[in-house]
Design a protein around this motif. Structure first.
Motif, PDB file in Angstrom:
ATOM      1  N   ILE A  23       8.950  98.228  61.399  1.00  0.00           N
ATOM      2  CA  ILE A  23       8.752  98.279  59.949  1.00  0.00           C
ATOM      3  C   ILE A  23       7.301  98.631  59.652  1.00  0.00           C
ATOM      4  O   ILE A  23       6.375  98.062  60.227  1.00  0.00           O
ATOM      5  CB  ILE A  23       9.155  96.943  59.295  1.00  0.00           C
ATOM      6  N   GLY A  24       7.129  99.595  58.757  1.00  0.00           N
ATOM      7  CA  GLY A  24       5.797 100.045  58.378  1.00  0.00           C
ATOM      8  C   GLY A  24       5.342 101.294  59.116  1.00  0.00           C
ATOM      9  O   GLY A  24       4.408 101.955  58.688  1.00  0.00           O
ATOM     10  N   LEU A  25       6.014 101.611  60.226  1.00  0.00           N
ATOM     11  CA  LEU A  25       5.670 102.830  60.965  1.00  0.00           C
ATOM     12  C   LEU A  25       6.242 104.048  60.257  1.00  0.00           C
ATOM     13  O   LEU A  25       7.199 103.950  59.491  1.00  0.00           O
ATOM     14  CB  LEU A  25       6.242 102.773  62.384  1.00  0.00           C
ATOM     15  N   SER A  26       5.680 105.210  60.543  1.00  0.00           N
ATOM     16  CA  SER A  26       6.291 106.450  60.056  1.00  0.00           C
ATOM     17  C   SER A  26       7.611 106.648  60.794  1.00  0.00           C
ATOM     18  O   SER A  26       7.846 106.049  61.855  1.00  0.00           O
ATOM     19  CB  SER A  26       5.373 107.644  60.319  1.00  0.00           C
ATOM     20  N   ARG A  61      20.976  99.094  69.910  1.00  0.00           N
ATOM     21  CA  ARG A  61      20.706 100.127  68.904  1.00  0.00           C
ATOM     22  C   ARG A  61      19.976  99.519  67.704  1.00  0.00           C
ATOM     23  O   ARG A  61      20.287  98.437  67.241  1.00  0.00           O
ATOM     24  CB  ARG A  61      22.012 100.767  68.431  1.00  0.00           C
ATOM     25  N   VAL A  62      19.019 100.281  67.200  1.00  0.00           N
ATOM     26  CA  VAL A  62      18.261  99.896  66.022  1.00  0.00           C
ATOM     27  C   VAL A  62      18.621 100.861  64.896  1.00  0.00           C
ATOM     28  O   VAL A  62      18.651 102.076  65.088  1.00  0.00           O
ATOM     29  CB  VAL A  62      16.744  99.950  66.313  1.00  0.00           C
ATOM     30  N   ASN A  63      18.906 100.291  63.725  1.00  0.00           N
ATOM     31  CA  ASN A  63      19.221 101.071  62.533  1.00  0.00           C
ATOM     32  C   ASN A  63      18.023 101.042  61.598  1.00  0.00           C
ATOM     33  O   ASN A  63      17.529  99.965  61.250  1.00  0.00           O
ATOM     34  CB  ASN A  63      20.434 100.459  61.810  1.00  0.00           C
ATOM     35  N   LEU A  64      17.557 102.218  61.202  1.00  0.00           N
ATOM     36  CA  LEU A  64      16.354 102.303  60.386  1.00  0.00           C
ATOM     37  C   LEU A  64      16.656 102.767  58.964  1.00  0.00           C
ATOM     38  O   LEU A  64      17.469 103.671  58.759  1.00  0.00           O
ATOM     39  CB  LEU A  64      15.365 103.296  60.998  1.00  0.00           C
ATOM     40  N   THR A  65      15.982 102.145  58.010  1.00  0.00           N
ATOM     41  CA  THR A  65      15.961 102.617  56.628  1.00  0.00           C
ATOM     42  C   THR A  65      14.567 103.186  56.393  1.00  0.00           C
ATOM     43  O   THR A  65      13.567 102.518  56.668  1.00  0.00           O
ATOM     44  CB  THR A  65      16.239 101.470  55.644  1.00  0.00           C
ATOM     45  N   THR A  72      11.292 100.873  56.233  1.00  0.00           N
ATOM     46  CA  THR A  72      11.274  99.712  55.337  1.00  0.00           C
ATOM     47  C   THR A  72      12.239  98.625  55.811  1.00  0.00           C
ATOM     48  O   THR A  72      12.148  97.489  55.379  1.00  0.00           O
ATOM     49  CB  THR A  72      11.636 100.111  53.893  1.00  0.00           C
ATOM     50  N   SER A  73      13.164  99.001  56.694  1.00  0.00           N
ATOM     51  CA  SER A  73      14.112  98.029  57.240  1.00  0.00           C
ATOM     52  C   SER A  73      14.510  98.484  58.634  1.00  0.00           C
ATOM     53  O   SER A  73      14.690  99.674  58.891  1.00  0.00           O
ATOM     54  CB  SER A  73      15.353  97.927  56.341  1.00  0.00           C
ATOM     55  N   SER A  74      14.659  97.507  59.522  1.00  0.00           N
ATOM     56  CA  SER A  74      15.031  97.809  60.901  1.00  0.00           C
ATOM     57  C   SER A  74      15.946  96.677  61.384  1.00  0.00           C
ATOM     58  O   SER A  74      15.514  95.540  61.498  1.00  0.00           O
ATOM     59  CB  SER A  74      13.764  97.879  61.756  1.00  0.00           C
ATOM     60  N   THR A  75      17.208  97.021  61.620  1.00  0.00           N
ATOM     61  CA  THR A  75      18.169  96.002  62.035  1.00  0.00           C
ATOM     62  C   THR A  75      18.814  96.395  63.355  1.00  0.00           C
ATOM     63  O   THR A  75      18.928  97.579  63.680  1.00  0.00           O
ATOM     64  CB  THR A  75      19.276  95.810  60.979  1.00  0.00           C
TER      65      THR A  75
END
Length: 77
Positions: A23-26, A61-65, A72-75
């Motif tokens: 979170i916070g990374l490009s 697996r990581v899901n990115l918003t 802004t979100s990483s689940t």
């Protein structure tokens, strides 16, 4: 024996706290970081547009918003 076979793919379980480090990374930095760590990664939403994704749950697996090129979100899943 029931032990791992050398040809088995390496399975990297992602913990939620680890995923949150993205979170916070490009977007590109997050993708590079996740892949370098051995995680599968996918963008599930970008700038308010949700993408069709499979419903299978994967601990590696990581899901990115992404909003404005920032995670802004990483689940996990």
């Amino acid at each position: 024996s029931d032990g791992p076979v050398p040809s088995d793919p390496v399975f990297t379980e992602v913990r939620a706290a680890e995923a949150e480090r993205l979170i916070g990374l490009s977007e590109s930095a997050a993708l590079d970081t996740a892949k370098a760590t051995g995680w599968e990664v996918r963008v599930v939403s970008r700038d308010g547009e949700d993408f069709a994704v499979t419903e299978d749950y994967r601990m590696d697996r990581v899901n990115l918003t992404i909003v404005d090129d920032k995670v802004t979100s990483s689940t996990v899943g």
